[in-house]
Design a protein around this motif. Sequence first.
Motif, short mmCIF file in Angstrom:
data_model
loop_
_atom_site.label_atom_id
_atom_site.label_comp_id
_atom_site.label_asym_id
_atom_site.label_seq_id
_atom_site.Cartn_x
_atom_site.Cartn_y
_atom_site.Cartn_z
N TYR A 28 47.54 -100.27 34.95
CA TYR A 28 46.97 -99.50 35.62
C TYR A 28 45.74 -100.19 37.31
CZ TYR A 28 42.17 -99.92 33.82
OH TYR A 28 40.73 -100.35 33.45
N GLN A 29 45.04 -101.21 36.17
CA GLN A 29 44.46 -102.10 37.47
C GLN A 29 45.76 -102.53 39.15
OE1 GLN A 29 44.58 -103.06 34.79
NE2 GLN A 29 45.20 -104.83 34.67
N ALA A 30 46.67 -102.68 38.40
CA ALA A 30 47.36 -103.05 39.55
C ALA A 30 48.50 -102.00 40.35
CB ALA A 30 49.00 -103.81 39.30
N VAL A 31 47.91 -101.10 40.58
CA VAL A 31 48.35 -99.62 41.28
C VAL A 31 47.23 -99.02 41.92
CG1 VAL A 31 49.02 -97.30 41.25
CG2 VAL A 31 49.45 -98.85 38.83
N THR A 32 47.77 -99.58 43.48
CA THR A 32 47.28 -99.65 44.59
C THR A 32 47.87 -98.56 46.17
OG1 THR A 32 47.69 -101.81 45.67
CG2 THR A 32 45.72 -101.86 44.22
N PHE A 33 47.62 -97.79 46.76
CA PHE A 33 48.37 -97.34 47.59
C PHE A 33 49.86 -98.18 48.38
CE2 PHE A 33 46.12 -93.22 47.84
CZ PHE A 33 46.21 -92.76 46.84
N ALA A 34 48.69 -99.25 49.04
CA ALA A 34 49.58 -99.76 49.53
C ALA A 34 50.31 -100.70 48.88
CB ALA A 34 48.33 -101.24 49.91
N ARG A 35 50.79 -100.99 47.21
CA ARG A 35 51.54 -101.71 46.60
C ARG A 35 53.03 -100.31 46.22
NH1 ARG A 35 51.55 -104.55 40.79
NH2 ARG A 35 53.83 -105.51 40.77
N ILE A 36 52.89 -98.80 46.27
CA ILE A 36 53.18 -97.89 45.73
C ILE A 36 54.01 -97.66 47.25
CG2 ILE A 36 53.39 -95.89 45.49
CD1 ILE A 36 50.97 -96.26 43.78
N ALA A 37 53.42 -97.85 48.52
CA ALA A 37 54.32 -97.86 49.28
C ALA A 37 54.82 -98.72 49.70
CB ALA A 37 53.38 -97.24 50.53
N ARG A 38 54.22 -99.95 49.83
CA ARG A 38 55.92 -100.95 50.01
C ARG A 38 56.78 -99.99 49.41
NH1 ARG A 38 52.02 -104.64 49.34
NH2 ARG A 38 52.08 -105.30 47.07
N GLU A 39 56.74 -101.10 48.20
CA GLU A 39 57.51 -100.82 47.15
C GLU A 39 58.32 -99.39 47.09
OE1 GLU A 39 56.58 -102.90 43.31
OE2 GLU A 39 55.84 -104.00 43.88
N SER A 40 57.88 -98.06 47.36
CA SER A 40 58.55 -96.91 47.66
C SER A 40 59.21 -97.02 48.82
CB SER A 40 58.11 -95.90 47.18
OG SER A 40 56.75 -96.01 47.48
N GLY A 41 59.06 -97.35 49.75
CA GLY A 41 59.89 -97.39 51.05
C GLY A 41 59.08 -96.29 52.09
N LEU A 66 50.63 -91.50 51.18
CA LEU A 66 50.32 -90.99 49.94
C LEU A 66 48.85 -89.96 50.05
CD1 LEU A 66 51.53 -94.27 48.53
CD2 LEU A 66 52.41 -92.31 47.95
N TYR A 67 48.46 -90.45 50.75
CA TYR A 67 46.71 -90.25 50.69
C TYR A 67 46.94 -89.16 50.87
CZ TYR A 67 44.55 -94.66 51.16
OH TYR A 67 44.13 -95.80 51.05
N ARG A 68 47.82 -88.32 52.23
CA ARG A 68 47.88 -87.23 51.90
C ARG A 68 48.41 -86.03 50.83
NH1 ARG A 68 52.60 -86.93 56.31
NH2 ARG A 68 51.16 -88.04 58.43
N ARG A 69 49.04 -86.75 49.71
CA ARG A 69 49.12 -85.97 48.90
C ARG A 69 48.01 -86.28 47.61
NH1 ARG A 69 55.21 -84.83 45.99
NH2 ARG A 69 53.71 -83.78 44.33
N TRP A 70 47.96 -87.24 47.42
CA TRP A 70 47.33 -87.82 46.44
C TRP A 70 46.02 -87.94 46.67
CZ3 TRP A 70 51.90 -89.21 45.78
CH2 TRP A 70 52.79 -88.01 45.16
N SER A 71 44.33 -87.75 46.30
CA SER A 71 43.51 -88.75 46.75
C SER A 71 42.70 -90.03 46.23
CB SER A 71 42.05 -87.39 45.66
OG SER A 71 41.81 -87.57 44.47
N THR A 106 48.30 -90.23 36.91
CA THR A 106 47.89 -89.02 36.25
C THR A 106 48.85 -88.32 36.59
OG1 THR A 106 45.67 -88.92 36.52
CG2 THR A 106 46.55 -87.23 35.17
N GLU A 107 49.26 -87.63 37.48
CA GLU A 107 51.22 -86.95 38.42
C GLU A 107 51.85 -87.30 37.67
OE1 GLU A 107 52.23 -83.99 41.99
OE2 GLU A 107 50.23 -85.16 41.58
#
Length: 85
Positions: A27-40, A46-51, A58-59
Motif C-alpha cells: 500500500y505504501q507504493a500507491v500514490t495518486f501520481a502513479r495511479i494517474a500515470r498508469e491508468s492514463g 483522482l483528487y476530485r473523487r477520492w480524498s 478502500t473503494e
Amino acid sequence: MATRKTGDDLTNVIFTVTRDIMAAEGYQAVTFARIARESGTSRTVLYRRWSSPFALMTEAIQAKAHEVQGTLVDADFNTGSLRGT
C-alpha cells in the motif's frame, strides 16, 4: 489516436491499477501520481473523487469484494437435496 476512458471504464481501470500496485509493492507504493500515470488519466480526476490514496484503495478493494460476492451469489448452490450440496 487513443480514445479517452470515462465513467465506469475509467473507474475500473483505476481500481485495477490500484489493486495491482498494492499486490505487487504494498500500500505504501500507491500514490495518486502513479495511479494517474498508469491508468492514463490525470491526478485531478483522482483528487476530485477520492480524498486520499487510502480512500481509493478502500473503494477498490470493496469493488472487488462485491464483484467476487456477486459471482458467488449467482452460482447455483441449491441442488434440491442435502446430499447433493
